[in-house]
Each structure stands twice: as structure tokens, then as C-alpha cells.
Design an enzyme around this catalytic site. Structure first.
Site, short mmCIF file in Angstrom:
data_model
loop_
_atom_site.label_atom_id
_atom_site.label_comp_id
_atom_site.label_asym_id
_atom_site.label_seq_id
_atom_site.Cartn_x
_atom_site.Cartn_y
_atom_site.Cartn_z
N LEU A 245 52.59 -43.11 -34.40
CA LEU A 245 51.58 -44.16 -34.39
C LEU A 245 51.32 -44.58 -35.83
O LEU A 245 51.06 -43.73 -36.69
CB LEU A 245 50.32 -43.55 -33.78
N HIS B 87 59.37 -50.81 -26.32
CA HIS B 87 58.92 -49.68 -25.51
C HIS B 87 59.69 -49.63 -24.19
O HIS B 87 59.84 -50.65 -23.53
CB HIS B 87 57.41 -49.78 -25.25
C1 GAR Z 1 63.94 -46.80 -27.41
O1 GAR Z 1 64.09 -46.76 -26.01
C2 GAR Z 1 62.52 -47.18 -27.78
O2 GAR Z 1 61.93 -48.11 -26.93
C3 GAR Z 1 61.83 -45.88 -27.65
O3 GAR Z 1 62.71 -44.98 -28.26
C4 GAR Z 1 64.04 -45.41 -28.02
C5 GAR Z 1 64.80 -45.42 -29.33
O4 GAR Z 1 66.18 -45.45 -29.11
N1 GAR Z 1 60.55 -45.93 -28.27
C6 GAR Z 1 59.46 -45.37 -27.75
O5 GAR Z 1 59.46 -44.70 -26.74
C7 GAR Z 1 58.19 -45.62 -28.54
N2 GAR Z 1 57.05 -45.24 -27.80
P1 GAR Z 1 67.20 -45.76 -30.30
O6 GAR Z 1 66.81 -44.88 -31.49
O7 GAR Z 1 68.53 -45.37 -29.75
O8 GAR Z 1 67.11 -47.22 -30.61
#
Ligand code: GAR
Length: 197
Positions: free
Chosen positions: A91, A108
Site C-alpha cells: 500500500l 487488480h
Molecule cells: C497482477 O495480477 C496484479 O494485478 C496483481 O499482481 C499480479 C502481478 O503479476 N496485483 C495485486 O494483486 C495488487 N493487489 P505480474 O508481476 O506478473 O505482472
């Protein structure tokens, strides 16, 4: 041309998709720096795409506010037009949101306001819903509570695990992120008035 600083915590697969989009000369945004709160795998993309990276380890600071101050110091010299949280699993403290807002967006893996927080995919599965989704929001001081800029529904299929469901959500997130950055660049989304899609 919109200049972006992108913050990550993980593999950066959504960031990679954004970087690929910016290779198109007509796409009106460029990533000028990539930052992380830990030694994230996705920082390797900096080398691959010749983009500077910085790491401000969350665990090295006594408080979230101190971490945020150090993070802001790293972001500031890049004077980004837009700060993109692409899988940043922290956050942002209010001072950082105040400094770079309203031009801060977050992706998200759920259909907000459903299932906010760090486990959007897991929480949707646990709730037994038949549909979840992907969202891109403007960041405020809450947990995934900012105005929704773009979102799309995705079905939960029988037998889905957290990983199979997340793998189906991510391509939608990528498309929404790339489109949202484009919409911000061409004025279809005005973050100052935060006109939702
Ligand atoms: C994504 O799905 C993003 O939306 C999520 O983490 C993943 C990152 O994947 N974020 C959250 O959950 C934030 N609350 P990546 O590193 O492969 O792009």
C-alpha cells in the site's frame, strides 16, 4: 508522450506487456523507470528493455511512511506523468499518493470493489463466485478503493485453481492496462476529474 514510472513486486508479466505496447511508435507512452519494493524477478526487464531500475526494499525501513519517503525520492527525479502500480504488493503511504496523485493507477485481479487486497484471486475462489474479473483503478489512500477506470468480467471455471484462474485474468488485465494508459494519454480518461470508463 506520457512518461511512466512502473512499480512492481513480482514477475512483471503485465509490465512486459506494457513495454511491448510502448515499442509501437504510435503508442503515446514510454516507461522511463521501473521500481520495486523487493528484489523482484521483473526488474530483469529493465536490462532487457534498457530501462533504469531502482529497488527500495520495504523490509529495510522501520515504518511504511519512511519506506514511502525513500520510494518517492527515487521516483521524483523521473518526473513521471503517470505512476503505474503493476503488481506492487504494498500500500502506498498517503504522502506518496498525495505527491504523485491523481496520476497513479493500479491493476487488480478482481472485479472491484469485489475482493480488494493482496489475494484477489484466492478470495474470489474461496467465496465460490462464478464470475470474477480484472480492474484498473485510480489510486487513493484506501485498499483498492479508488475510482474504477476500466474493468471486465471473467468466468470462474469448474476446477479452477488460484493459478489457472490468475493465468486467465492476467491477459485481460494487460489489455485493460494498455488501453487505460492510452485513454489517459489521449484525454479520454481525465484523472484530475477521474471520469470512470
Ligand atoms: C497482477 O495480477 C496484479 O494485478 C496483481 O499482481 C499480479 C502481478 O503479476 N496485483 C495485486 O494483486 C495488487 N493487489 P505480474 O508481476 O506478473 O505482472
Amino acid at each position: 508522450m506520457l512518461e511512466l514510472v512502473v512499480l512492481i513486486s513480482g514477475t512483471g508479466s503485465n509490465l512486459r506487456a506494457l513495454l511491448e505496447a510502448t515499442r509501437d511508435a504510435e503508442y503515446p507512452a514510454r516507461v522511463v523507470a521501473i521500481g520495486a519494493d523487493r528484489d523482484a524477478e521483473g526488474l530483469q526487464l529493465g536490462e532487457e528493455y534498457s530501462i533504469p531500475t531502482f529497488t527500495v526494499p520495504f523490509t529495510r525501513y522501520a515504518t511504511r511512511a519512511e519506506w514511502g519517503a525513500a520510494l518517492a525520492e527515487q521516483i521524483r527525479p523521473w518526473t513521471p506523468d503517470l505512476l503505474v502500480l503493476s503488481g506492487l504488493m504494498r500500500l502506498l503511504p498517503p504522502a506518496v499518493v498525495a505527491e504523485f496523485g491523481p496520476a497513479v493507477i493500479n491493476t487488480h485481479p478482481a472485479y472491484l470493489p469485489e475482493f480488494p487486497g493482496a489475494h484477489g484471486v484466492r478470495d474470489a475462489l474461496a467465496a465460490g463466485v462464478t464470475e470474477t474479473g480484472a480492474s484498473v483503478i485510480a489510486v487513493d489512500d484506501g485498499v483498492d478503493s479508488g475510482p474504477i477506470l476500466a474493468q471486465e468480467r471473467i468466468p470462474v471455471l469448474p476446477g479452477d485453481t488460484e493459478s489457472t484462474l490468475h493465468d486467465r485474468i492476467k491477459p485481460v488485465e494487460r489489455r485493460l492496462l494498455i488501453q487505460t494508459v492510452l485513454d489517459i494519454a489521449n484525454g479520454h480518461i481525465d484523472l484530475k476529474g477521474t471520469t470512470p470508463a
